[in-house]
Write a protein that holds these residues in place. Structure first.
Motif, PDB file in Angstrom:
ATOM      1  N   LEU A 187      31.321  43.909  37.371  1.00 30.44           N
ATOM      2  CA  LEU A 187      31.823  44.062  38.807  1.00 30.44           C
ATOM      3  C   LEU A 187      33.094  43.727  37.973  1.00 30.44           C
ATOM      4  O   LEU A 187      33.400  42.573  37.645  1.00 30.44           O
ATOM      5  N   ALA A 188      34.376  44.524  38.772  1.00 29.40           N
ATOM      6  CA  ALA A 188      35.859  44.452  38.134  1.00 29.40           C
ATOM      7  C   ALA A 188      36.827  44.269  39.893  1.00 29.40           C
ATOM      8  O   ALA A 188      36.705  44.814  40.282  1.00 29.40           O
ATOM      9  N   VAL A 189      37.576  43.308  39.813  1.00 25.94           N
ATOM     10  CA  VAL A 189      37.694  42.973  41.015  1.00 25.94           C
ATOM     11  C   VAL A 189      39.107  42.764  40.677  1.00 25.94           C
ATOM     12  O   VAL A 189      39.774  42.104  39.664  1.00 25.94           O
ATOM     13  N   LEU A 190      39.318  43.671  41.241  1.00 27.66           N
ATOM     14  CA  LEU A 190      40.791  43.950  40.895  1.00 27.66           C
ATOM     15  C   LEU A 190      42.145  44.085  41.840  1.00 27.66           C
ATOM     16  O   LEU A 190      41.620  44.421  43.616  1.00 27.66           O
ATOM     17  N   GLY A 191      43.199  43.513  42.020  1.00 29.78           N
ATOM     18  CA  GLY A 191      44.483  43.481  43.005  1.00 29.78           C
ATOM     19  C   GLY A 191      45.227  42.834  42.758  1.00 29.78           C
ATOM     20  O   GLY A 191      45.563  42.250  41.281  1.00 29.78           O
ATOM     21  N   PRO A 192      46.122  42.713  43.773  1.00 27.31           N
ATOM     22  CA  PRO A 192      47.211  41.554  43.187  1.00 27.31           C
ATOM     23  C   PRO A 192      47.018  40.114  43.116  1.00 27.31           C
ATOM     24  O   PRO A 192      46.870  39.924  43.555  1.00 27.31           O
TER      25      PRO A 192
END
Length: 350
Positions: free
Chosen positions: A28-33
């Motif tokens: 699971l990739a947790v992507l965000g700024p």
């Protein structure tokens, strides 16, 4: 042994409220700024930060349960972690770095070093075991960090921006190697990153976090094709335009209209890829149903093209070749006409 994390943490003005599940063998990739709450989530799962509310469990093992007063410290959790800056012990050899976790859990030194040597061979640096971390390249150090994380056969693997400290050439190689090792890993993997390429290349599923909340989730392909926030759209290089479908026309919330190839109705998103936008010095004749006046706001080299940000009735991003950029006499502030075929416009429900 699914990882289940339903956590709430107050971080100054930001409240992180995330509910995630990661199955065995899933990445699971947790992507965000920056500042979205990604690293806070990782610290909670790792046991480095007690949550203010919620529960973290791996199968029947409960690591955090605020209501029940349960908090298992980091050293009591069956997990491995890879940091962006490696965090190898500088005074230990590479072999002893990898063996360190096993030794702290009571494994005999000879057995721990034997297991470490086997993992160094698996990640391709068997001949570097006697070196200190200061004599490793960035890619070699990250391979050692991965071996250290996996040698204890953890139930959960946490990756915190694992490729961000590497140069572009090394990143390509290490990313490919990491993909292979993750495919062989049987536990749950959480990858925290702000790089969409890492997320798309390594993950089975992506969640996008903004301001402490999940704003989009799905497969990498779905998130890439159907962004639901401006942040995601910019990451994947799309212009995202919310509007209302009216047959084969979408009336944009910000004004303007876009012709689309299929019938649509109600609240929708319109997405336009930079490669679908053609620029002209004067209004073009011909078949495109979408033609708008625009002004060039900025131009940035983007691989073999120049990425042009356009402002106007319909804000867009266009990729043009360097030759076309020069021939059109483009520069920030220049007036242009932008054209997009209706068949090149993606439209989907909001």
């Amino acid at each position: 042994m699914t990882l289940s994390a339903d956590v709430r943490v107050a971080c100054g003005p930001l409240t992180v409220d995330l509910d995630l599940e990661v199955a065995d063998g899933e990445v699971l990739a947790v992507l965000g700024p920056n500042g979205a709450g990604k690293s806070t989530l990782l610290r909670v799962v790792a046991g480095l930060l007690p949550p203010d509310g919620g529960r973290v469990a791996v199968g029947a093992e409960v690591w955090d349960d605020v209501a029940a007063g349960v908090h298992v410290p980091a050293h009591g959790r069956r997990l491995g972690m890879v940091f962006q800056d490696h965090l190898l012990f500088p005074h230990l050899s590479v072999t002893d770095n990898v063996a360190f976790g096993l030794r702290t859990r009571g494994t005999r030194t000879s057995d721990a070093r034997r297991a470490a040597a086997a993992w160094l061979a698996r990640v391709g640096i068997a001949d570097l075991g006697d070196r200190r971390p200061g004599r490793l390249s960035g890619g070699q150090a990250q391979r050692a960090a991965l071996a250290r994380a996996l040698v204890g056969e953890p139930a959960v693997l946490l990756l915190d921006e694992p490729l961000s400290a590497l140069d572009a050439r090394t990143r390509l190689t290490v990313r490919a190697e990491l993909r292979r090792h993750l495919a062989e890993y049987a536990g749950s993997t959480v990858l925290v990153t702000h790089d969409p390429i890492d997320a798309m290349a390594l993950a089975d599923r992506v969640v996008v976090v903004e301001e402490g909340r999940v704003v989009q989730a799905g497969t990498p392909a779905d998130v890439s094709r159907h962004p639901r926030t401006d942040y995601v759209a910019r990451l994947v290089g799309l212009a995202l335009l919310p509007g209302t479908g009216e047959g084969t026309t979408v009336r944009l919330d910000g004004g303007g209209r876009v012709a689309v190839a299929e019938e649509t109705a109600g609240p929708v998103f319109v997405a336009v890829r930079p490669g679908s936008v053609a620029l002209y010095p004067a209004r073009p004749a011909g078949s495109p149903r979408n033609v708008w006046p625009a002004r060039l706001v900025s131009a940035t080299p983007h691989g073999s093209t120049v990425r042009c940000e356009l402002d106007g009735e319909v804000p867009l991003v266009a990729d043009v070749t360097e030759a076309a950029y020069a021939e059109l006499g483009l520069a920030p502030g220049a007036a242009v006409w932008a054209a997009v075929k209706a068949s090149e416009v993606a439209v989907y429900d909001r």
